[in-house]
Scaffold this active site. Structure first.
Site, PDB file in Angstrom:
ATOM      1  CB  SER A 172      -0.930  -0.027   1.216  1.00 51.70           C
ATOM      2  OG  SER A 172      -1.786   1.081   1.253  1.00 51.70           O
ATOM      3  CE1 TYR A 186      -0.432   5.260  -5.403  1.00 51.34           C
ATOM      4  CE2 TYR A 186      -0.315   6.495  -3.343  1.00 51.34           C
ATOM      5  CZ  TYR A 186       0.147   5.479  -4.165  1.00 51.34           C
ATOM      6  OH  TYR A 186       1.173   4.678  -3.736  1.00 51.34           O
ATOM      7  CE  LYS A 190      -0.669   1.927  -3.846  1.00 53.22           C
ATOM      8  NZ  LYS A 190      -0.037   0.623  -4.166  1.00 53.22           N
TER       9      LYS A 190
END
Length: 332
Positions: A172, A186, A190
């Protein structure tokens, strides 16, 4: 009375430290193990492959660029510890076609044996203000960063269950623990890995399979260099509050935590604080880990609030400077 209470607490802590190793998973032995690394042609993935190869593992590298894969293969082979080790390269996009991913991993296992450790490191990033990011970028990042980890994991999990052993790593990011300016496309991808990892760990723990979620900070990689070119000013200033780590350092930590079966893998003091603050209902590998979270949570929350305040201050200052500049331009 206070002395007795203090003595009791110390005794309990010492007991927990002694009992903790007895309930922790047995470390995975890398010599002769089959390690698969997606996104293994550069950056953290390549360094993880090298670290595992140094410890005697057989490596399968998966990435899209065949030329980069072959170059990385030659680089990794320099670290051979015996003449039996093999580096297998497979060029495939792990985020597009599950059946293709399943087939190539089946071929890899036919050549090098069942997968003992899968490291999902394939990923990409796009930074920018929410309204400036192309809509298809949100879809692309979710495909690469999330589904690109789901597909390889899904392809090896049945064999791991049959063998009653295995390790899976999801790489991650600290942006997967804390949402920051410029990472609206983004960060969610994650964060999603954390949810996947927690649910999957609960399913596979009875089979002696352990999941690790790695949260590397800003790391000196080709991907990070490319990302930095398009970072908004606010993101750059926030990033400057922490140092950039070397990929080799991050890789060593991830490999060590994966071998031990630790659920959380972090680097540095900031990473440790974030792992405590965001532990929530995540599983622990040892009693001592849980104890650390209980003891440190309050003070780390206070420190975290100061960080958040400084980040908000940066964003407000940049907004005011931008508005002032725009006002000046209109006047002229």
């Amino acid at each position: 009375m206070l002395l007795l209470a203090a003595a009791f607490i110390v005794a309990v802590v010492l007991l927990l430290y002694m009992v903790s190793p007895l309930i922790s998973p047995k470390p995975l032995k890398l010599p002769g193990a089959h390690v698969v690394v997606t996104g293994g042609s550069s950056g953290i993935g390549k360094c993880i492959a090298i670290e595992c190869y140094k410890q005697g593992a057989f490596i399968t590298l998966i990435a899209r660029d065949e030329n980069k894969l072959l170059q990385t293969k030659k680089e990794i082979e320099k670290y051979s510890v015996n003449d039996k080790q093999v580096v297998l390269c497979i060029s495939v996009d792990v985020s597009k076609d599950y059946e293709q991913v399943e087939n190539v991993l089946k071929q890899a296992q036919e050549k090098l044996g069942p997968v003992d450790l899968l490291v999902n490191c394939a990923g990409t990033s796009v930074t920018g203000k929410f309204e400036d990011i192309e809509v298809n970028s949100f879809e692309r990042l979710m495909a690469v960063n999330y589904l690109g980890s789901v597909y390889p994991s899904r392809a090896v999990i049945s064999t791991m269950k049959e063998r009653r052993m295995g390790r899976i790593v999801f790489v991650s990011s600290q942006a997967g623990q804390l949402g920051l300016f410029g990472y609206t496309a983004y960060s969610p991808t994650k964060f999603a890995l954390r949810g996947l990892a927690e649910a999957l760990q609960m399913e596979v723990k009875p089979y002696n399979i352990y999941i690790t979620v790695a949260y590397p900070p800003d790391t000196d990689t080709p991907g990070f260099a490319e990302e930095s070119k398009t970072k908004p000013l606010e993101t750059k200033l926030i990033s400057e509050t922490s140092s950039v780590c070397q990929a080799e350092q991050v890789a060593r930590v991830i490999v060590k935590d994966a071998i031990q079966g630790n659920f959380n893998s972090c680097v540095g003091s900031d990473g440790y604080m974030l792992s405590i603050l965001t532990s929530g209902m995540s599983p622990v590998t040892s009693i001592t880990e849980g104890l650390q979270q209980v003891v440190c949570m309050g003070i780390f929350r206070i420190i975290g609030l100061f960080y958040l305040g400084s980040f908000d201050s940066i964003v407000r200052r940049c907004m005011m400077q931008r508005e002032k500049s725009e006002s000046t331009d209109k006047t002229e």
